[in-house]
Scaffold this motif. Structure first.
Motif, PDB file in Angstrom:
ATOM      1  N   VAL A   1     -20.259  15.583  32.127  1.00 32.55           N
ATOM      2  CA  VAL A   1     -20.292  16.127  30.773  1.00 32.55           C
ATOM      3  C   VAL A   1     -19.863  17.586  30.815  1.00 32.55           C
ATOM      4  O   VAL A   1     -20.458  18.387  31.536  1.00 32.55           O
ATOM      5  CB  VAL A   1     -21.704  16.003  30.162  1.00 32.55           C
ATOM      6  N   GLU A   2     -18.835  17.901  30.052  1.00 32.16           N
ATOM      7  CA  GLU A   2     -18.363  19.283  29.952  1.00 32.16           C
ATOM      8  C   GLU A   2     -18.737  19.839  28.587  1.00 32.16           C
ATOM      9  O   GLU A   2     -18.655  19.123  27.572  1.00 32.16           O
ATOM     10  CB  GLU A   2     -16.852  19.346  30.156  1.00 32.16           C
ATOM     11  N   GLN A   3     -19.111  21.108  28.558  1.00 29.06           N
ATOM     12  CA  GLN A   3     -19.601  21.721  27.320  1.00 29.06           C
ATOM     13  C   GLN A   3     -18.912  23.065  27.123  1.00 29.06           C
ATOM     14  O   GLN A   3     -18.805  23.866  28.043  1.00 29.06           O
ATOM     15  CB  GLN A   3     -21.124  21.916  27.406  1.00 29.06           C
ATOM     16  N   HIS A   4     -18.482  23.322  25.861  1.00 27.05           N
ATOM     17  CA  HIS A   4     -17.801  24.572  25.530  1.00 27.05           C
ATOM     18  C   HIS A   4     -18.202  25.030  24.129  1.00 27.05           C
ATOM     19  O   HIS A   4     -18.428  24.179  23.253  1.00 27.05           O
ATOM     20  CB  HIS A   4     -16.279  24.379  25.567  1.00 27.05           C
ATOM     21  N   PRO A   5     -18.285  26.316  23.869  1.00 23.44           N
ATOM     22  CA  PRO A   5     -18.111  27.405  24.834  1.00 23.44           C
ATOM     23  C   PRO A   5     -19.402  27.662  25.612  1.00 23.44           C
ATOM     24  O   PRO A   5     -20.437  27.084  25.290  1.00 23.44           O
ATOM     25  CB  PRO A   5     -17.777  28.590  23.929  1.00 23.44           C
ATOM     26  N   SER A   6     -19.353  28.523  26.598  1.00 23.70           N
ATOM     27  CA  SER A   6     -20.560  28.853  27.346  1.00 23.70           C
ATOM     28  C   SER A   6     -21.411  29.877  26.587  1.00 23.70           C
ATOM     29  O   SER A   6     -22.635  29.896  26.727  1.00 23.70           O
ATOM     30  CB  SER A   6     -20.209  29.386  28.737  1.00 23.70           C
ATOM     31  N   THR A   7     -20.765  30.722  25.802  1.00 22.11           N
ATOM     32  CA  THR A   7     -21.475  31.661  24.933  1.00 22.11           C
ATOM     33  C   THR A   7     -20.805  31.665  23.571  1.00 22.11           C
ATOM     34  O   THR A   7     -19.582  31.467  23.461  1.00 22.11           O
ATOM     35  CB  THR A   7     -21.497  33.090  25.503  1.00 22.11           C
TER      36      THR A   7
ATOM     37  N   ASN B   1     -16.836  11.051  18.584  1.00 25.48           N
ATOM     38  CA  ASN B   1     -15.547  10.376  18.618  1.00 25.48           C
ATOM     39  C   ASN B   1     -15.495   9.575  19.919  1.00 25.48           C
ATOM     40  O   ASN B   1     -15.229  10.128  20.988  1.00 25.48           O
ATOM     41  CB  ASN B   1     -14.406  11.400  18.545  1.00 25.48           C
ATOM     42  N   LYS B   2     -15.776   8.290  19.822  1.00 26.99           N
ATOM     43  CA  LYS B   2     -15.838   7.451  21.029  1.00 26.99           C
ATOM     44  C   LYS B   2     -14.483   7.291  21.698  1.00 26.99           C
ATOM     45  O   LYS B   2     -14.389   7.218  22.919  1.00 26.99           O
ATOM     46  CB  LYS B   2     -16.391   6.069  20.680  1.00 26.99           C
ATOM     47  N   THR B   3     -13.436   7.244  20.889  1.00 23.86           N
ATOM     48  CA  THR B   3     -12.099   7.063  21.447  1.00 23.86           C
ATOM     49  C   THR B   3     -11.717   8.240  22.331  1.00 23.86           C
ATOM     50  O   THR B   3     -11.220   8.077  23.445  1.00 23.86           O
ATOM     51  CB  THR B   3     -11.068   6.895  20.330  1.00 23.86           C
ATOM     52  N   ALA B   4     -11.980   9.431  21.819  1.00 21.85           N
ATOM     53  CA  ALA B   4     -11.646  10.637  22.560  1.00 21.85           C
ATOM     54  C   ALA B   4     -12.743  11.038  23.537  1.00 21.85           C
ATOM     55  O   ALA B   4     -12.564  11.971  24.331  1.00 21.85           O
ATOM     56  CB  ALA B   4     -11.372  11.779  21.581  1.00 21.85           C
ATOM     57  N   LYS B   5     -13.873  10.378  23.464  1.00 21.58           N
ATOM     58  CA  LYS B   5     -15.038  10.668  24.313  1.00 21.58           C
ATOM     59  C   LYS B   5     -15.473  12.126  24.159  1.00 21.58           C
ATOM     60  O   LYS B   5     -15.628  12.868  25.141  1.00 21.58           O
ATOM     61  CB  LYS B   5     -14.753  10.321  25.770  1.00 21.58           C
ATOM     62  N   HIS B   6     -15.664  12.539  22.910  1.00 16.24           N
ATOM     63  CA  HIS B   6     -16.255  13.850  22.706  1.00 16.24           C
ATOM     64  C   HIS B   6     -17.196  13.832  21.516  1.00 16.24           C
ATOM     65  O   HIS B   6     -17.082  13.000  20.619  1.00 16.24           O
ATOM     66  CB  HIS B   6     -15.214  14.970  22.623  1.00 16.24           C
TER      67      HIS B   6
END
Lengths: 110, 114
Positions: free
Chosen positions: A4-10, A67-72
């Motif tokens: 799992v990637e998350q943005h932004p950090s701040t 968005n399941k297709t884009a997985k986000h």
């Protein structure tokens, strides 16, 4: 395994503005996506969650889209207030385990 | 939801010693988990505490270093053994009432190892 990637950090916003935090996941088998708010010195608190059979969920000033297709999936906070300042974590449930994003530190300036 | 308490809330320990952290829930739950959160970092799952059997550890975590007990459906302990400064972290207990449902977290135990 799941990542799992998350943005932004701040993220810094003015009080009353909106804040958006985005996460992406890698495994299409993940089917549950909670968001947690962690204030300084406290444990993570669930603020909203969404399952893979739903595209959007709203609770007052907080909404989550998937968005399941884009997985986000994204967290939207409207009309931000200073008490929204905290670290926010997204997560994805995969094989009965929660995989967490790296966190976003949100600061709301009065 | 679930009300979760952890003891101690914080501690300062000397290297080489061990600390046992307790997690108590106000109602019976199916699943209990232990996480580590290093300073400024995200949450990493240490293990799943299984009632009446050995815990299930994640890659990188071993029973000798982090022994876990779960004697019933409302209580679990995590021991951090032979501590070093690298063990300085927040240790969090979490629970699920139903497998795959919402996971709730305790307030955490803040550990500093000198």
């Amino acid at each position: 395994g799941e990542n799992v990637e998350q943005h932004p950090s701040t993220l810094s916003v003015q009080e009353g503005d909106s804040a958006v935090i985005k996460c992406t996941y890698s495994d299409s088998a993940s089917n549950y996506f909670p968001w947690y708010k962690q204030e300084l010195g406290k444990g993570p608190q669930l603020i909203i969650d969404i399952r893979s059979n739903v595209g959007e969920k709203k609770d007052q000033r907080i909404a989550v889209t998937l968005n399941k297709t884009a997985k986000h999936f994204s967290l939207h906070i409207t009309e931000t207030q200073p008490e929204d300042s905290a670290v926010y974590f997204c997560a994805a449930l995969n094989t009965d385990k929660l995989i967490f994003g790296t966190g976003t530190r949100l600061q709301v300036f009065p | 939801s679930a009300v979760i308490s952890q003891k101690p809330s914080r501690d300062i320990c000397q290297r080489g010693t061990s600390l046992t952290i307790q997690c108590q829930v106000d109602s019976q739950v199916t699943m209990m988990f232990w996480y580590r959160q290093q300073p400024g970092q995200s949450l990493t799952l240490i293990a799943t505490a299984n009632q009446g059997s050995e815990a299930t550890y994640e890659s990188g975590f071993v029973i000798d270093k982090f022994p876990i007990s779960r004697p019933n459906l409302t209580f679990s302990t995590l021991t951090v053994s032979n501590m070093s400064p690298e063990d300085s972290s927040i240790y969090l207990c979490s629970v699920e009432k139903v497998v795959g449902e919402t996971q709730y977290f305790g307030p955490g135990t803040r550990l500093l190892v000198l």
